[in-house]
Write an enzyme that holds these catalytic residues in place. Structure first.
Site, mmCIF file in Angstrom:
data_model
loop_
_atom_site.group_PDB
_atom_site.id
_atom_site.type_symbol
_atom_site.label_atom_id
_atom_site.label_comp_id
_atom_site.label_asym_id
_atom_site.label_seq_id
_atom_site.Cartn_x
_atom_site.Cartn_y
_atom_site.Cartn_z
ATOM 1 N N HIS A 175 0.841 -1.194 0.000
ATOM 2 C CA HIS A 175 0.000 0.000 0.000
ATOM 3 C C HIS A 175 0.881 1.250 0.000
ATOM 4 O O HIS A 175 1.936 1.276 0.649
ATOM 5 C CB HIS A 175 -0.908 0.022 1.228
ATOM 6 C CG HIS A 175 -1.657 -1.258 1.422
ATOM 7 N ND1 HIS A 175 -2.633 -1.695 0.554
ATOM 8 C CD2 HIS A 175 -1.553 -2.220 2.371
ATOM 9 C CE1 HIS A 175 -3.108 -2.861 0.963
ATOM 10 N NE2 HIS A 175 -2.462 -3.201 2.061
ATOM 11 N N GLU A 233 -1.279 -0.847 8.327
ATOM 12 C CA GLU A 233 -2.199 -1.827 8.902
ATOM 13 C C GLU A 233 -1.468 -2.793 9.828
ATOM 14 O O GLU A 233 -0.236 -2.781 9.922
ATOM 15 C CB GLU A 233 -2.921 -2.603 7.794
ATOM 16 C CG GLU A 233 -1.994 -3.401 6.895
ATOM 17 C CD GLU A 233 -2.718 -3.978 5.681
ATOM 18 O OE1 GLU A 233 -3.874 -3.634 5.431
ATOM 19 O OE2 GLU A 233 -2.082 -4.781 4.966
ATOM 20 N N HIS A 265 3.466 -7.664 1.264
ATOM 21 C CA HIS A 265 2.854 -8.634 2.158
ATOM 22 C C HIS A 265 1.769 -9.436 1.450
ATOM 23 O O HIS A 265 1.272 -9.030 0.399
ATOM 24 C CB HIS A 265 2.241 -7.932 3.387
ATOM 25 C CG HIS A 265 1.193 -6.922 3.038
ATOM 26 N ND1 HIS A 265 1.488 -5.630 2.656
ATOM 27 C CD2 HIS A 265 -0.167 -7.004 3.000
ATOM 28 C CE1 HIS A 265 0.375 -4.960 2.419
ATOM 29 N NE2 HIS A 265 -0.647 -5.778 2.610
ATOM 30 N N ARG A 274 -1.471 -4.375 -6.253
ATOM 31 C CA ARG A 274 -1.326 -5.826 -6.399
ATOM 32 C C ARG A 274 -0.167 -6.093 -7.354
ATOM 33 O O ARG A 274 -0.186 -5.603 -8.492
ATOM 34 C CB ARG A 274 -2.644 -6.398 -6.938
ATOM 35 C CG ARG A 274 -2.743 -7.907 -6.960
ATOM 36 C CD ARG A 274 -4.069 -8.371 -7.560
ATOM 37 N NE ARG A 274 -5.206 -7.915 -6.788
ATOM 38 C CZ ARG A 274 -6.199 -7.181 -7.278
ATOM 39 N NH1 ARG A 274 -6.186 -6.792 -8.541
ATOM 40 N NH2 ARG A 274 -7.202 -6.809 -6.515
#
Length: 326
Positions: free
Chosen positions: A104, A121, A179, A199
């Protein structure tokens, strides 16, 4: 005026190509779908705003509550910084198959490209099948050239860090860190309010129409953090009937409470809403002297900032995640 009771919200269930049945079978989410990958427990993402499921404000949106009650719901500092926007997105995730390898962008890049917050996150593993794993970060420092070579050769796993995981494992995922959630993992995810994901590899998987999902190779290049760290899993030592920190960053603080009995909570000093996620067992929250609400495994509850004193109790060993903003 203020909201004087804990708020539950209707789960927003998301079908995913990699989703499974655990959100229904383990966390009791009501669905007849076969591949539910995510339960958005608390969301202010446009098009997916949470709706209150209990009490006086049942049927009202989170957006309405913030507009109406402002800092008494969010906390003075939080409201000053975020206005009528809820700053966190809270999820449960079930990966029957591995998620795509992704990352991200940070706040600056997300603002410039998508008019969005970035997406820092964290993950708390609630259950993991035998040999289930998470991909987090690089094994050693890398660079664009090495990364692109392995991406082209479909050999990214040769340079990425893969950890086998079990219940209770915690991972902090700052922006830029590559990740992926592996097959067989059920986890709680706490993140900034953002739905921006780059992605980079999706295991060459195809949908029912034979199409692969969109990849974001070029966008990702300048967003990736190519540095490695010695250990990606967070260390912590839980303590029965105490709130113990597991992640502390500028965007959120998360503690874990192992409950076997009773704990009195006083959040008067926090100046923030507090979120509880029941990740194991069932908990009763007593508030306003004589009122109670049940928080069952797989449920999430929002405590308004003005409701700062209450008691958590459980007659069995239970675990809750406690989330707020400093």
């Amino acid at each position: 005026m203020s909201i004087q009771y804990p708020l539950k919200f209707e789960p927003i269930l998301k079908e995913r190509i990699w989703g499974g049945k655990k959100l229904h079978s383990v966390l009791n989410k009501v669905t007849d779908k076969e591949n539910i990958g995510e339960s958005w427990e608390l969301s202010d993402v446009k098009g997916d705003v949470s709706i209150v499921a209990n009490g006086k404000y049942k049927g009202k949106s989170l957006e309405f509550l913030i507009t109406e009650y402002k800092d008494t719901l969010l906390g003075k500092k939080v409201y000053k910084n975020f206005g009528n926007n809820f700053p966190l997105l809270i999820k449960f995730i079930d990966a029957k198959e591995a998620l795509s390898i992704q990352l991200h962008p940070n706040d600056a890049l997300a603002k410039k490209r998508h008019n969005s917050f970035g997406k820092t996150e964290m993950w708390y593993v609630m259950q993991a099948d035998k040999a289930a794993n998470l991909i987090v970060g690089f094994q050693k420092d890398s660079n664009k050239e090495e990364y692109l070579k392995h991406l082209e050769n479909k050999s990214l796993l040769e340079i990425l860090n893969v950890d086998e995981v079990e219940k209770g494992d915690v991972y902090f995922i700052p922006t830029g860190r590559i990740h992926a959630i592996g097959a067989g993992v059920l986890l709680a995810e706490i993140q900034q309010t953002s739905d921006v994901t780059y992605r980079i590899y999706d295991w060459d998987r195809k949908d029912d129409q034979g199409n692969g999902r969109e990849l974001h190779t070029e966008l990702a290049l300048d967003a990736i953090d190519y540095t490695a760290i010695d250990k990606y899993k967070s260390d912590y030592t839980p303590e029965v009937n105490a709130s113990k920190n597991i992640v502390d960053c500028q965007y959120f603080t998360t503690n874990i409470i192992e409950l076997d009995g009773t704990i009195s909570i006083d959040n008067s000093d926090k100046d923030s809403f507090v979120i509880y996620m029941a990740v194991d067992g069932n908990v009763t929250i007593s508030y306003n002297d004589d009122k109670e609400i049940q928080l069952n495994k797989g449920e999430t509850i929002l405590m308004p900032a003005c409701l700062s004193k209450y008691v958590l109790k459980s007659e069995e060993k239970s675990e809750v995640l406690e989330v707020y903003i400093k």
